[in-house]
Design a protein around this motif. Structure first.
Motif, PDB file in Angstrom:
ATOM      1  N   ALA A  12      -8.052   7.437  18.523  1.00  0.00           N
ATOM      2  CA  ALA A  12      -9.417   7.552  19.029  1.00  0.00           C
ATOM      3  C   ALA A  12     -10.258   8.315  18.018  1.00  0.00           C
ATOM      4  N   ASP A  13     -11.569   8.124  18.104  1.00  0.00           N
ATOM      5  CA  ASP A  13     -12.467   8.925  17.275  1.00  0.00           C
ATOM      6  C   ASP A  13     -12.447  10.370  17.752  1.00  0.00           C
ATOM      7  N   GLY A  14     -12.521  11.294  16.836  1.00  0.00           N
ATOM      8  CA  GLY A  14     -12.568  12.705  17.224  1.00  0.00           C
ATOM      9  C   GLY A  14     -12.009  13.592  16.140  1.00  0.00           C
ATOM     10  N   TYR A  15     -12.014  14.885  16.408  1.00  0.00           N
ATOM     11  CA  TYR A  15     -11.556  15.864  15.427  1.00  0.00           C
ATOM     12  C   TYR A  15     -10.051  16.073  15.539  1.00  0.00           C
ATOM     13  N   LEU A  16      -9.405  16.170  14.390  1.00  0.00           N
ATOM     14  CA  LEU A  16      -8.000  16.534  14.295  1.00  0.00           C
ATOM     15  C   LEU A  16      -7.893  17.827  13.495  1.00  0.00           C
ATOM     16  N   ARG A  17      -6.969  18.686  13.908  1.00  0.00           N
ATOM     17  CA  ARG A  17      -6.765  19.945  13.191  1.00  0.00           C
ATOM     18  C   ARG A  17      -5.304  20.041  12.772  1.00  0.00           C
ATOM     19  N   ALA A  18      -5.100  20.155  11.452  1.00  0.00           N
ATOM     20  CA  ALA A  18      -3.763  20.341  10.897  1.00  0.00           C
ATOM     21  C   ALA A  18      -3.641  21.777  10.422  1.00  0.00           C
ATOM     22  N   SER A  19      -2.481  22.371  10.627  1.00  0.00           N
ATOM     23  CA  SER A  19      -2.301  23.783  10.291  1.00  0.00           C
ATOM     24  C   SER A  19      -0.906  24.023   9.738  1.00  0.00           C
ATOM     25  N   THR A  20      -0.845  24.857   8.707  1.00  0.00           N
ATOM     26  CA  THR A  20       0.450  25.312   8.176  1.00  0.00           C
ATOM     27  C   THR A  20       0.604  26.818   8.365  1.00  0.00           C
ATOM     28  N   LYS A  21      -0.193  27.386   9.274  1.00  0.00           N
ATOM     29  CA  LYS A  21      -0.074  28.814   9.525  1.00  0.00           C
ATOM     30  C   LYS A  21       1.330  29.129  10.046  1.00  0.00           C
ATOM     31  N   GLY A  22       1.882  30.194   9.583  1.00  0.00           N
ATOM     32  CA  GLY A  22       3.240  30.563   9.947  1.00  0.00           C
ATOM     33  C   GLY A  22       4.273  30.132   8.942  1.00  0.00           C
TER      34      GLY A  22
END
Length: 495
Positions: free
Chosen positions: A86-96
């Motif tokens: 779907a259209d929209g925001y994705l957030r990828a994180s490598t914190k930790g």
């Protein structure tokens, strides 16, 4: 030749020892690279939210690994792949992760990969706008070392609730502060123009709405955070918004605007989609106007033109509109420029300033101006026209004074050809008299050095005791016509 049982046993033992020894040798890699070490073997993410814990210390690099997200070549990488549903925001994180990792999001195929806007994060999140049906390839690489313990998270995040003007977040009361997340905000096509923000930048923005339910007052607005700016508007729809204030100095003083009773003011805040520091919006009641009066000169005389200006340490107070009462019956109309005034007589005058800030705050200030005119002058400087060596001659300096009784000092100097050398000094009381002067008597004995020059030039200067300042110093110094110096007279002896 067939080996004996003993020989074959020795070979097997040696092989086993060699293998065991190799396991103990430090620095020798024995684990295989991760299964997603290459772009073509990327881990496929089938559902969100997604998390992964992985050891990437044995990861390698491919010659075509993209390096747009960092300043140097990739040292080692692992890959993940997700096709947006779907259209929209994705957030990828490598914190930790340990150590920090570089996260880079791409679209396209191998050899033709393109970095995604805001899809780069070094030890931080990367939030990007995804399109349904588009496949995103996420490369994770080491920052200072090839790899390590990777912790990856990928999830969808909602857009900012106040991303659009129509959904402006209400400001319930003042003071108010907020930290908008611009990584999930966008540029609205009909966003109004701002004199503090170039629309060519298409910076993401969020909206706030403040309605003053009390009496009319002044409100301050400011943002802190690199690349941030704010603009304040009135109006009920995007096409009819009119700017009333703006500010783009992230760490400077705020802007101020006058909030009328019952009027809604819309605050548009812009900022970078990705930043290492948060952006903070602050709204508050403006402080009371507290101007000061600047005056020059500080100790005026009747010969001076006195300059007055309205000043303030607070940037939002400037430029102030001020009208003036000089205390001697004269006034000056309202204006933002400094004003000048001449006082005809000595005295102490109360100067009154009525000031108004650009946003409508007002204040009245007064200051006392003391006009005192001290003025002595050299009315006459008498030196001999000629003199002989060894003879003492009188020199006189007549000092005039018409205002106050003064203690004056006269210094008598002679020119030695290159500079002035002090000869004598005398301090006397000089009464204030309309026409009479006070004579300062001196005597000078002419020397052989004077004869060598053939003449002597004298200078007289008069001064008042500090801190009294003479109002017209131009008549405080006189240089006399040179005195001719002759040899000593010859004494005739009687026969």
């Amino acid at each position: 030749m067939l080996l004996s049982l003993r020989s074959r046993g020795r070979i097997a033992l040696a092989t086993a020892l060699t293998a065991a020894f190799a396991l103990l040798v430090p620095g020798v890699a024995h684990a295989a690279p991760p299964s997603d070490d290459d772009f073509d073997q990327a881990t496929v993410i089938t559902a969100l939210p997604f998390t992964a814990q992985q050891d990437t210390s044995e990861a390698t690099r491919a010659v075509d690994d993209p390096s747009w997200c960092q300043s140097s070549d990739v040292r080692a990488s692992v890959w993940f792949r997700y096709t947006a549903t779907a259209d929209g925001y994705l957030r990828a994180s490598t914190k930790g992760s340990a150590p920090e990792m570089i996260l880079a999001v791409h679209t396209g195929t191998r050899g033709a990969l393109r970095g995604v806007d805001n899809g780069c994060g070094i030890g931080a999140d990367a939030t990007f706008l995804a399109k349904a049906g588009t496949t995103y390839s996420i490369m994770i690489s080491g920052y200072d070392v090839p790899g390590g313990a990777l912790s990856l998270k990928l999830d969808s995040v909602p857009a900012a609730a106040n991303d659009d003007f129509a959904n402006a977040q209400p400001v319930p009361s003042l003071p108010f502060s907020a930290q908008p997340d611009f990584s999930v905000a966008s540029y609205e096509a009909d966003d109004p123009e701002s004199t503090c923000q170039s629309e060519a930048n298409l910076a993401p923005s969020v909206w706030y709405a403040y309605t003053n339910t009390g009496e009319a007052k002044s409100v301050t607005a400011r943002t802190t955070g690199y690349g941030s700016a704010l603009s304040v508007y009135t109006g009920s729809s995007l096409p009819e918004l009119k700017q009333v204030a703006c500010k783009n100095d992230s760490y400077g003083q705020p802007t101020a605007f006058r909030a009328a009773t019952g009027t809604t003011y819309y605050v548009r805040v812009t900022g970078p989609a990705s930043s290492y520091e948060p952006v903070t919006l602050s709204l508050a009641d403006a402080p009371a106007l507290d101007p000061s009066i600047s005056q020059s000169p500080s100790y005026p005389t009747v010969y001076d033109t006195v300059s007055f200006s309205a000043d303030s340490w607070n940037e939002i107070d400037r430029p102030m509109n001020a009208d003036w009462d000089f205390g001697d019956g004269a006034t000056a109309p309202a204006g933002t420029a400094p004003v000048s005034h001449h006082y005809a007589t000595d005295g102490t005058y109360t100067v009154t300033m009525h000031a108004t800030s650009p946003d409508g705050r007002t204040a009245t200030k007064t200051t006392l101006v003391t006009v005192t005119t001290h003025d002595v002058g050299i009315a006459k400087f008498t030196v001999p026209t000629a003199a002989r060596v060894g003879v003492s001659k009188p020199i006189s300096v007549d000092v005039s004074n018409t205002r106050y009784a003064e203690t004056a000092t006269v210094v008598l100097s002679r020119n030695d050809g290159t500079s002035w050398r002090q000869v004598a000094t005398l301090t006397l009381t000089v009464p204030a008299r309309p026409t009479k002067t006070v004579r300062f008597p001196f005597a000078y004995t002419f020397t052989p050095e004077d004869l060598a020059d053939g003449k002597v030039t004298f200078r007289a200067s008069v001064s008042l005791d500090y801190p009294i300042r003479d109002a017209r110093p131009a008549d405080n110094e006189v240089i006399a016509i040179a005195t001719t110096v002759k040899p000593a007279a010859t004494r005739i002896t009687a026969v």
